[in-house]
Write an enzyme that holds these catalytic residues in place. Sequence first.
Site, mmCIF file in Angstrom:
data_model
loop_
_atom_site.group_PDB
_atom_site.id
_atom_site.type_symbol
_atom_site.label_atom_id
_atom_site.label_comp_id
_atom_site.label_asym_id
_atom_site.label_seq_id
_atom_site.Cartn_x
_atom_site.Cartn_y
_atom_site.Cartn_z
ATOM 1 N N GLY A 54 -1.043 4.052 -5.075
ATOM 2 C CA GLY A 54 -0.902 2.743 -5.716
ATOM 3 C C GLY A 54 0.271 2.624 -6.665
ATOM 4 C CG MET A 87 -2.914 4.788 2.556
ATOM 5 S SD MET A 87 -3.924 3.563 3.439
ATOM 6 C CE MET A 87 -4.499 4.555 4.836
ATOM 7 C CB VAL A 120 -0.870 0.032 1.289
ATOM 8 C CG1 VAL A 120 -1.715 1.280 1.361
ATOM 9 C CG2 VAL A 120 -1.711 -1.216 1.407
ATOM 10 C CB CYS A 121 2.167 3.769 -1.758
ATOM 11 S SG CYS A 121 1.513 3.869 -3.436
ATOM 12 N NE ARG A 122 0.026 10.950 -2.928
ATOM 13 C CZ ARG A 122 -0.794 11.418 -3.860
ATOM 14 N NH1 ARG A 122 -2.022 11.761 -3.557
ATOM 15 N NH2 ARG A 122 -0.381 11.539 -5.096
#
Length: 101
Positions: free
Chosen positions: A69, A93, A65-67
């Site tokens: 994708g 996120m 997961v990141c901000r």
Amino acid sequence: MEPIPEITAEELKQRLENGEKLEVVDVREEEEVAGGKIPQAKHIVMGTIPEHLDQFDKEKEYIFVCRSGRRSENVCYYMRDQGFKVRNMTGGMLDWTGETE
């Protein structure tokens, strides 16, 4: 290059709410995670993933997961090249509507 398997934020949220034990790894920077992360997600900054390979098990699947994708998708390609089972949370996120800690 074969595409990375994906999971949506909503699908991940449902699976976690159903009590599934999933290996979620948040690869955002410290200041991003300070604003909240998925409960039970392990935080390992993207740039430090290579030095943390010993914390991963090739028998498990990891959801990155990141901000948005993008970074997590890049981590997925790297980790898959290292022999790990991976899945990218699309939308990151920005799409997460569940609880954060």
